[in-house]
Design a protein around this motif. Structure first.
Motif, mmCIF file in Angstrom:
data_model
loop_
_atom_site.group_PDB
_atom_site.id
_atom_site.type_symbol
_atom_site.label_atom_id
_atom_site.label_comp_id
_atom_site.label_asym_id
_atom_site.label_seq_id
_atom_site.Cartn_x
_atom_site.Cartn_y
_atom_site.Cartn_z
ATOM 1 N N LEU A 28 -0.213 -13.473 -1.109
ATOM 2 C CA LEU A 28 -0.512 -12.434 -2.093
ATOM 3 C C LEU A 28 0.690 -11.558 -2.421
ATOM 4 C CD1 LEU A 28 -2.645 -11.009 -3.864
ATOM 5 C CD2 LEU A 28 -3.169 -9.561 -1.878
ATOM 6 N N TYR A 29 1.318 -10.994 -1.404
ATOM 7 C CA TYR A 29 2.343 -9.990 -1.689
ATOM 8 C C TYR A 29 3.640 -10.556 -2.233
ATOM 9 C CZ TYR A 29 -0.897 -6.672 0.120
ATOM 10 O OH TYR A 29 -2.014 -5.907 0.292
ATOM 11 N N ILE A 30 4.064 -11.694 -1.737
ATOM 12 C CA ILE A 30 5.291 -12.285 -2.300
ATOM 13 C C ILE A 30 5.077 -12.624 -3.774
ATOM 14 C CG2 ILE A 30 6.830 -14.289 -2.205
ATOM 15 C CD1 ILE A 30 6.617 -14.085 0.892
ATOM 16 N N PRO A 31 3.950 -13.284 -4.139
ATOM 17 C CA PRO A 31 3.718 -13.530 -5.571
ATOM 18 C C PRO A 31 3.572 -12.239 -6.387
ATOM 19 C CG PRO A 31 2.366 -15.003 -4.261
ATOM 20 C CD PRO A 31 2.987 -14.017 -3.309
ATOM 21 N N MET A 32 2.974 -11.201 -5.802
ATOM 22 C CA MET A 32 2.823 -9.937 -6.529
ATOM 23 C C MET A 32 4.177 -9.284 -6.804
ATOM 24 S SD MET A 32 -0.534 -8.121 -4.812
ATOM 25 C CE MET A 32 -0.217 -6.551 -5.650
ATOM 26 N N MET A 33 5.143 -9.489 -5.922
ATOM 27 C CA MET A 33 6.459 -8.873 -6.102
ATOM 28 C C MET A 33 7.203 -9.455 -7.305
ATOM 29 S SD MET A 33 7.830 -8.165 -2.271
ATOM 30 C CE MET A 33 6.791 -7.350 -1.075
ATOM 31 N N THR B 180 2.821 -5.083 -10.364
ATOM 32 C CA THR B 180 2.264 -5.126 -9.006
ATOM 33 C C THR B 180 3.319 -5.000 -7.911
ATOM 34 O OG1 THR B 180 2.339 -7.556 -9.090
ATOM 35 C CG2 THR B 180 0.240 -6.496 -9.667
ATOM 36 N N GLN B 181 4.574 -4.960 -8.298
ATOM 37 C CA GLN B 181 5.662 -4.965 -7.316
ATOM 38 C C GLN B 181 5.613 -3.756 -6.372
ATOM 39 O OE1 GLN B 181 9.981 -4.424 -8.433
ATOM 40 N NE2 GLN B 181 9.874 -6.657 -8.171
ATOM 41 N N GLU B 182 5.457 -2.578 -6.920
ATOM 42 C CA GLU B 182 5.467 -1.368 -6.098
ATOM 43 C C GLU B 182 4.298 -1.359 -5.115
ATOM 44 O OE1 GLU B 182 4.924 3.430 -6.645
ATOM 45 O OE2 GLU B 182 5.847 2.321 -8.293
ATOM 46 N N LYS B 183 3.123 -1.732 -5.577
ATOM 47 C CA LYS B 183 1.938 -1.748 -4.716
ATOM 48 C C LYS B 183 2.097 -2.794 -3.607
ATOM 49 C CE LYS B 183 -1.355 0.544 -5.287
ATOM 50 N NZ LYS B 183 -1.665 1.857 -4.687
ATOM 51 N N ALA B 184 2.680 -3.934 -3.925
ATOM 52 C CA ALA B 184 2.908 -4.976 -2.926
ATOM 53 C C ALA B 184 3.884 -4.480 -1.859
ATOM 54 C CB ALA B 184 3.438 -6.247 -3.590
ATOM 55 N N ARG B 185 4.938 -3.838 -2.265
ATOM 56 C CA ARG B 185 5.922 -3.318 -1.297
ATOM 57 C C ARG B 185 5.289 -2.255 -0.397
ATOM 58 N NH1 ARG B 185 11.129 -3.285 -5.254
ATOM 59 N NH2 ARG B 185 11.742 -5.413 -4.805
ATOM 60 N N HIS C 206 -7.727 2.507 6.267
ATOM 61 C CA HIS C 206 -7.109 3.027 5.037
ATOM 62 C C HIS C 206 -6.444 1.889 4.260
ATOM 63 C CE1 HIS C 206 -4.329 5.133 2.355
ATOM 64 N NE2 HIS C 206 -3.378 4.398 2.896
ATOM 65 N N HIS C 207 -5.691 1.076 4.966
ATOM 66 C CA HIS C 207 -4.968 -0.037 4.342
ATOM 67 C C HIS C 207 -5.942 -1.018 3.692
ATOM 68 C CE1 HIS C 207 -1.946 -3.160 3.811
ATOM 69 N NE2 HIS C 207 -2.734 -4.001 4.461
ATOM 70 N N LEU C 208 -6.997 -1.384 4.406
ATOM 71 C CA LEU C 208 -7.965 -2.345 3.870
ATOM 72 C C LEU C 208 -8.697 -1.780 2.661
ATOM 73 C CD1 LEU C 208 -9.539 -3.681 7.206
ATOM 74 C CD2 LEU C 208 -7.592 -4.608 5.923
ATOM 75 N N ASP C 209 -9.081 -0.512 2.736
ATOM 76 C CA ASP C 209 -9.771 0.125 1.608
ATOM 77 C C ASP C 209 -8.866 0.157 0.376
ATOM 78 O OD1 ASP C 209 -11.959 0.534 3.254
ATOM 79 O OD2 ASP C 209 -11.564 2.682 3.552
ATOM 80 N N GLU C 210 -7.605 0.502 0.586
ATOM 81 C CA GLU C 210 -6.649 0.554 -0.519
ATOM 82 C C GLU C 210 -6.465 -0.823 -1.146
ATOM 83 O OE1 GLU C 210 -2.895 3.264 -0.822
ATOM 84 O OE2 GLU C 210 -2.322 1.431 0.239
ATOM 85 N N GLU C 211 -6.368 -1.844 -0.309
ATOM 86 C CA GLU C 211 -6.239 -3.198 -0.840
ATOM 87 C C GLU C 211 -7.452 -3.563 -1.687
ATOM 88 O OE1 GLU C 211 -3.459 -5.723 2.225
ATOM 89 O OE2 GLU C 211 -5.617 -5.818 2.514
ATOM 90 N N GLU C 212 -8.645 -3.333 -1.135
ATOM 91 C CA GLU C 212 -9.861 -3.749 -1.817
ATOM 92 C C GLU C 212 -10.126 -2.943 -3.084
ATOM 93 O OE1 GLU C 212 -12.773 -3.512 1.300
ATOM 94 O OE2 GLU C 212 -11.964 -5.293 2.312
ATOM 95 N N GLN C 213 -9.741 -1.676 -3.108
ATOM 96 C CA GLN C 213 -10.042 -0.820 -4.250
ATOM 97 C C GLN C 213 -8.933 -0.766 -5.300
ATOM 98 O OE1 GLN C 213 -11.117 2.899 -2.381
ATOM 99 N NE2 GLN C 213 -12.693 1.907 -1.164
ATOM 100 N N GLU C 214 -7.700 -1.093 -4.904
ATOM 101 C CA GLU C 214 -6.588 -0.984 -5.848
ATOM 102 C C GLU C 214 -5.788 -2.287 -5.995
ATOM 103 O OE1 GLU C 214 -4.118 2.408 -4.849
ATOM 104 O OE2 GLU C 214 -5.881 3.553 -4.230
ATOM 105 N N VAL C 215 -5.340 -2.818 -4.867
ATOM 106 C CA VAL C 215 -4.428 -3.959 -4.885
ATOM 107 C C VAL C 215 -5.088 -5.188 -5.502
ATOM 108 C CG1 VAL C 215 -3.055 -5.536 -3.468
ATOM 109 C CG2 VAL C 215 -3.105 -3.095 -2.928
ATOM 110 N N PHE C 216 -6.300 -5.495 -5.063
ATOM 111 C CA PHE C 216 -6.957 -6.704 -5.558
ATOM 112 C C PHE C 216 -7.167 -6.647 -7.068
ATOM 113 C CE2 PHE C 216 -9.290 -7.833 -1.313
ATOM 114 C CZ PHE C 216 -8.062 -7.981 -0.692
ATOM 115 N N GLN C 217 -7.500 -5.465 -7.596
ATOM 116 C CA GLN C 217 -7.704 -5.339 -9.042
ATOM 117 C C GLN C 217 -6.397 -5.563 -9.798
ATOM 118 O OE1 GLN C 217 -9.120 -3.420 -6.738
ATOM 119 N NE2 GLN C 217 -11.258 -3.917 -7.128
ATOM 120 N N LEU C 218 -5.325 -4.969 -9.305
ATOM 121 C CA LEU C 218 -4.016 -5.166 -9.940
ATOM 122 C C LEU C 218 -3.595 -6.631 -9.894
ATOM 123 C CD1 LEU C 218 -1.632 -2.263 -8.834
ATOM 124 C CD2 LEU C 218 -2.151 -2.978 -11.161
ATOM 125 N N ALA C 219 -3.723 -7.225 -8.722
ATOM 126 C CA ALA C 219 -3.335 -8.630 -8.554
ATOM 127 C C ALA C 219 -4.201 -9.527 -9.428
ATOM 128 C CB ALA C 219 -3.460 -9.046 -7.091
#
Length: 146
Positions: free
Chosen positions: A53-58, A63-68, A107-120
């Motif tokens: 997920l994160y390498i492709p997002m970069m 999505t680069q900033e959120k992945a980093r 916190h990390h999991l919630d942020e991923e599920e609520q923000e990162v997944f939507q962006l990705a």
């Protein structure tokens, strides 16, 4: 299952293990077993997630900033796992560090599920998401087998 469903399944497992871990007492076999299972799940998940997920997002500006940021949180989690590893199970500081880990991971999991997944989901194409889901599953299976 989609990549995001696979990731959520691991997240649910992490939450369950953390909930059980912070209810343990002293230098018990239960605490040792749960900590080892949690550590393996966190490490395997982070490595597979970064690759799938994160390498492709970069590679995408949106999505680069959120992945980093998320990869940096993985490193914070690793550091806290090391602290726990170096602390005696019956030390008063161990449970405090375990609760800190629970807060950080949740916190990390919630942020991923609520923000990162939507962006990705917006940045990655359907065929890429399907391919990355396969990459994630293969990476998890490989790491769990070793």
């Amino acid at each position: 299952m989609t990549l995001f469903e696979d990731l959520r399944a691991s997240h649910d497992k992490q939450r369950r293990l953390l909930d059980l871990l912070v209810k343990t007492h002293g230098d018990s076999e239960g605490r040792d077993d749960l900590f080892k299972r949690l550590r393996a799940e966190l490490e395997n998940h982070a490595a597979a997630e970064e690759r799938a997920l994160y390498i492709p997002m970069m590679e995408h500006d949106m999505t680069q900033e959120k992945a980093r940021h998320s990869v940096a949180e993985h490193h914070e989690i690793d550091e806290l796992l090391e602290t726990l590893e170096e602390t005696e199970y019956d030390s008063p500081g161990w449970l405090a560090s375990a609760k800190k880990l629970q807060h950080l991971v949740t916190h990390h999991l919630d942020e991923e599920e609520q923000e990162v997944f939507q962006l990705a989901g917006r940045a990655l194409g359907d065929s890429e998401k399907a391919s990355l889901a396969k990459t994630y599953r293969q990476e998890m299976e490989s790491r769990e087998a070793s």
